[in-house]
Scaffold this active site. Sequence first.
Site, PDB file in Angstrom:
ATOM      1  N   GLU A  55       0.864  -1.172   0.000  1.00 46.24           N
ATOM      2  CA  GLU A  55       0.000   0.000   0.000  1.00 46.24           C
ATOM      3  C   GLU A  55       0.902   1.223   0.000  1.00 46.24           C
ATOM      4  OE1 GLU A  55      -3.020   0.386   3.059  1.00 46.24           O
ATOM      5  OE2 GLU A  55      -3.628   2.360   2.298  1.00 46.24           O
ATOM      6  N   ASN A 110      -4.315   5.113  -2.247  1.00 44.66           N
ATOM      7  CA  ASN A 110      -5.478   5.742  -1.601  1.00 44.66           C
ATOM      8  C   ASN A 110      -5.907   6.961  -2.393  1.00 44.66           C
ATOM      9  OD1 ASN A 110      -5.779   4.378   1.197  1.00 44.66           O
ATOM     10  ND2 ASN A 110      -3.573   4.732   0.963  1.00 44.66           N
ATOM     11  N   GLU A 142      -7.832   2.279  -3.610  1.00 46.69           N
ATOM     12  CA  GLU A 142      -8.571   2.101  -2.359  1.00 46.69           C
ATOM     13  C   GLU A 142      -9.509   3.287  -2.145  1.00 46.69           C
ATOM     14  OE1 GLU A 142      -6.135   1.134   0.997  1.00 46.69           O
ATOM     15  OE2 GLU A 142      -5.210  -0.568  -0.024  1.00 46.69           O
ATOM     16  N   ASP A 172     -12.142   0.455   1.226  1.00 52.10           N
ATOM     17  CA  ASP A 172     -11.244   0.614   2.382  1.00 52.10           C
ATOM     18  C   ASP A 172     -12.057   0.800   3.668  1.00 52.10           C
ATOM     19  OD1 ASP A 172      -8.861   0.863   3.699  1.00 52.10           O
ATOM     20  OD2 ASP A 172      -8.219   2.708   2.714  1.00 52.10           O
ATOM     21  N   GLU A 229      -6.500  -5.214   8.134  1.00 49.69           N
ATOM     22  CA  GLU A 229      -5.531  -4.141   8.407  1.00 49.69           C
ATOM     23  C   GLU A 229      -5.142  -4.125   9.886  1.00 49.69           C
ATOM     24  OE1 GLU A 229      -6.389  -0.496   5.543  1.00 49.69           O
ATOM     25  OE2 GLU A 229      -7.917  -0.690   7.067  1.00 49.69           O
TER      26      GLU A 229
HETATM   27  P1  C2E Z   1      -5.490   3.816   5.653  1.00 48.85           P
HETATM   28  O1  C2E Z   1      -5.687   3.801   4.192  1.00 48.85           O
HETATM   29  O2  C2E Z   1      -6.473   3.052   6.474  1.00 48.85           O
HETATM   30  O3  C2E Z   1      -4.005   3.319   5.917  1.00 48.85           O
HETATM   31  C1  C2E Z   1      -3.639   2.453   6.943  1.00 48.85           C
HETATM   32  C2  C2E Z   1      -3.071   3.219   8.109  1.00 48.85           C
HETATM   33  O4  C2E Z   1      -2.795   2.310   9.163  1.00 48.85           O
HETATM   34  C3  C2E Z   1      -1.740   3.891   7.782  1.00 48.85           C
HETATM   35  O5  C2E Z   1      -1.674   5.092   8.527  1.00 48.85           O
HETATM   36  C4  C2E Z   1      -0.709   2.904   8.334  1.00 48.85           C
HETATM   37  O6  C2E Z   1       0.527   3.482   8.636  1.00 48.85           O
HETATM   38  C5  C2E Z   1      -1.454   2.435   9.581  1.00 48.85           C
HETATM   39  N1  C2E Z   1      -1.021   1.107  10.000  1.00 48.85           N
HETATM   40  C6  C2E Z   1      -0.503   0.123   9.271  1.00 48.85           C
HETATM   41  N2  C2E Z   1      -0.262  -0.984  10.004  1.00 48.85           N
HETATM   42  C7  C2E Z   1      -0.640  -0.688  11.260  1.00 48.85           C
HETATM   43  C8  C2E Z   1      -0.637  -1.428  12.494  1.00 48.85           C
HETATM   44  O7  C2E Z   1      -0.233  -2.582  12.585  1.00 48.85           O
HETATM   45  N3  C2E Z   1      -1.127  -0.779  13.597  1.00 48.85           N
HETATM   46  C9  C2E Z   1      -1.592   0.498  13.534  1.00 48.85           C
HETATM   47  N4  C2E Z   1      -2.040   1.044  14.653  1.00 48.85           N
HETATM   48  N5  C2E Z   1      -1.619   1.234  12.386  1.00 48.85           N
HETATM   49  C10 C2E Z   1      -1.148   0.633  11.267  1.00 48.85           C
HETATM   50  P2  C2E Z   1      -1.133   6.439   7.861  1.00 48.85           P
HETATM   51  O8  C2E Z   1       0.016   6.139   6.961  1.00 48.85           O
HETATM   52  O9  C2E Z   1      -0.965   7.418   8.958  1.00 48.85           O
HETATM   53  O10 C2E Z   1      -2.336   6.846   6.934  1.00 48.85           O
HETATM   54  C11 C2E Z   1      -3.533   7.285   7.498  1.00 48.85           C
HETATM   55  C12 C2E Z   1      -4.565   7.486   6.453  1.00 48.85           C
HETATM   56  O11 C2E Z   1      -4.209   8.552   5.564  1.00 48.85           O
HETATM   57  C13 C2E Z   1      -4.722   6.279   5.539  1.00 48.85           C
HETATM   58  O12 C2E Z   1      -5.505   5.326   6.202  1.00 48.85           O
HETATM   59  C14 C2E Z   1      -5.387   6.900   4.328  1.00 48.85           C
HETATM   60  O13 C2E Z   1      -6.773   7.031   4.532  1.00 48.85           O
HETATM   61  C15 C2E Z   1      -4.770   8.295   4.300  1.00 48.85           C
HETATM   62  N6  C2E Z   1      -3.716   8.330   3.297  1.00 48.85           N
HETATM   63  C16 C2E Z   1      -2.464   7.839   3.316  1.00 48.85           C
HETATM   64  N7  C2E Z   1      -1.821   8.085   2.177  1.00 48.85           N
HETATM   65  C17 C2E Z   1      -2.689   8.746   1.373  1.00 48.85           C
HETATM   66  C18 C2E Z   1      -2.634   9.270   0.043  1.00 48.85           C
HETATM   67  O14 C2E Z   1      -1.642   9.144  -0.668  1.00 48.85           O
HETATM   68  N8  C2E Z   1      -3.754   9.880  -0.437  1.00 48.85           N
HETATM   69  C19 C2E Z   1      -4.884   9.987   0.315  1.00 48.85           C
HETATM   70  N9  C2E Z   1      -5.944  10.599  -0.236  1.00 48.85           N
HETATM   71  N10 C2E Z   1      -4.982   9.500   1.550  1.00 48.85           N
HETATM   72  C20 C2E Z   1      -3.905   8.891   2.085  1.00 48.85           C
HETATM   73 CA    CA Z   2      -5.958   2.537   2.567  1.00 50.25          CA
HETATM   74 CA    CA Z   3      -7.811   1.375   5.798  1.00 54.23          CA
END
Ligand code: C2E
Ligand code: CA
Ligand code: CA
Length: 414
Positions: A55, A110, A142, A172, A229
């Site tokens: 991802e 995403n 996603e 998602d 996830e």
């Molecule tokens: P998401 O799509 O649900 O991404 C999964 C989030 O869970 C990611 O947070 C990831 O770092 C975190 N995660 C992964 N494994 C674990 C785990 O084992 N435990 C816990 N507690 N967390 C875990 P992140 O990177 O902070 O991203 C947060 C949200 O930001 C993402 O949720 C997504 O909705 C958004 N996002 C990230 N990148 C992009 C992007 O390029 N464009 C857009 N529009 N949204 C993005």
């Molecule tokens: Ca995602």
């Molecule tokens: Ca997610």
Amino acid sequence: MRRFIKSNMVSGHFHSNSRGLTARNNLEHFTQNGQIVPYFQPLVNLRTGSLSGFEILARWQHPIEGLLPPSRFIPAIERSGRISDLTDQLLASAARYASAWRGKFTLSLNISPSELHDRSLPQRLVEAAEANGFSPERLIVEITEGALIEDIGVAGSIIDNLKALGIRVALDDLGTGYSSLHHLQTLPFDEVKIDSCFIRQITKHSESRKIAAAMIGLGLSLGLTTVAEGIEEQEQADILRCFGCSLGQGWLFGPPISGEDVPEDPVTFQISSGDCFDSAGETMLKTATKPWESLAELRAIYEGAPFGLCFLNCDCRVIKFNRQFANLYPSVLFEAHAGRKLSEVAPGLALALDGHIERAILGKGTSGITMRVRESTTAIALLLSCQPVRDESGDVIGISVAVFDASSKRRIKS
Ligand code: C2E
Ligand code: CA
Ligand code: CA
């Protein structure tokens, strides 16, 4: 456990007390200077442990504050109306990295809700991927349910276009939106991602286990790839694998890492953990039993068994029985008694099983129980077994009584 991480690298963790993007931060300057970069988190086949894809998660490499999470800058970019630019740049950059790595793994991207109103999205994604040597057929977009609330008609036609161009689409954060079932019914998703809030308590609370099992069952019934996830512990992965979940993502397998830190041959980087995965998993997964197949299988076992079978709920009510069971009690019309207490329907049998049923409810089965039933002029010797029946999460939900007519070949004349 060997995780998808190099020993000397920095993972995508950050301090949660960081402030948001401020007016003084020139967003365009940072995006154009390549400070917003793709990080890659592995998605792993829960049966084989092999890498399925990554991802793409956006990170801001802030010159002073260090690595910042998407929550610090995505909302501001969305408000500025420049989110499409960010998506294009991130995908182009991620595709450039990924095209240099060996293997046919997928990349999941995403997109923000507002992007699902932009009809140019499918073509733009194809161009960003292809221009950087990455096939759109290995791309998964996603979508969160927030994107589907406003104008599901436009969103639906953009999803159709994505699919026509070979791009797969995932729903998602399943379970956190407003009308997941409606969206799953009306839109042609390929994948569902079960939100981490349902995975977190899976080892501790049976309610969480049941919800996760139901969501995975739903995905399997619809023929979708299911992804869990936020897997942080081995036990969570084990439970999810038993439920038939296809893929897993989380700290257990590896945090998001920078493009430089992904090994050049990521597919050979098998995520190993003792007996967690089985080598025949790939085939087993493809033939994983679907809920309705289990039901048909159960019905066939019930109907074809050469002995009597009866299912009682924990309240000791007769829920289901087969013909052979009914035949052992020709004088009792079981059909008319389904749903009633066993003690009312067949007092003799209830008496013989007394104690054994209580043990079964506590999870302990008994075999080799004997009893005699008098049928008009004949006494029948029965051999019984009383076993607990458990659901996917291991809770006892009833008792299976098996009855074998041990005297069928030698009826005892009374
Ligand atoms: P998401 O799509 O649900 O991404 C999964 C989030 O869970 C990611 O947070 C990831 O770092 C975190 N995660 C992964 N494994 C674990 C785990 O084992 N435990 C816990 N507690 N967390 C875990 P992140 O990177 O902070 O991203 C947060 C949200 O930001 C993402 O949720 C997504 O909705 C958004 N996002 C990230 N990148 C992009 C992007 O390029 N464009 C857009 N529009 N949204 C993005
Ligand atoms: Ca995602
Ligand atoms: Ca997610």
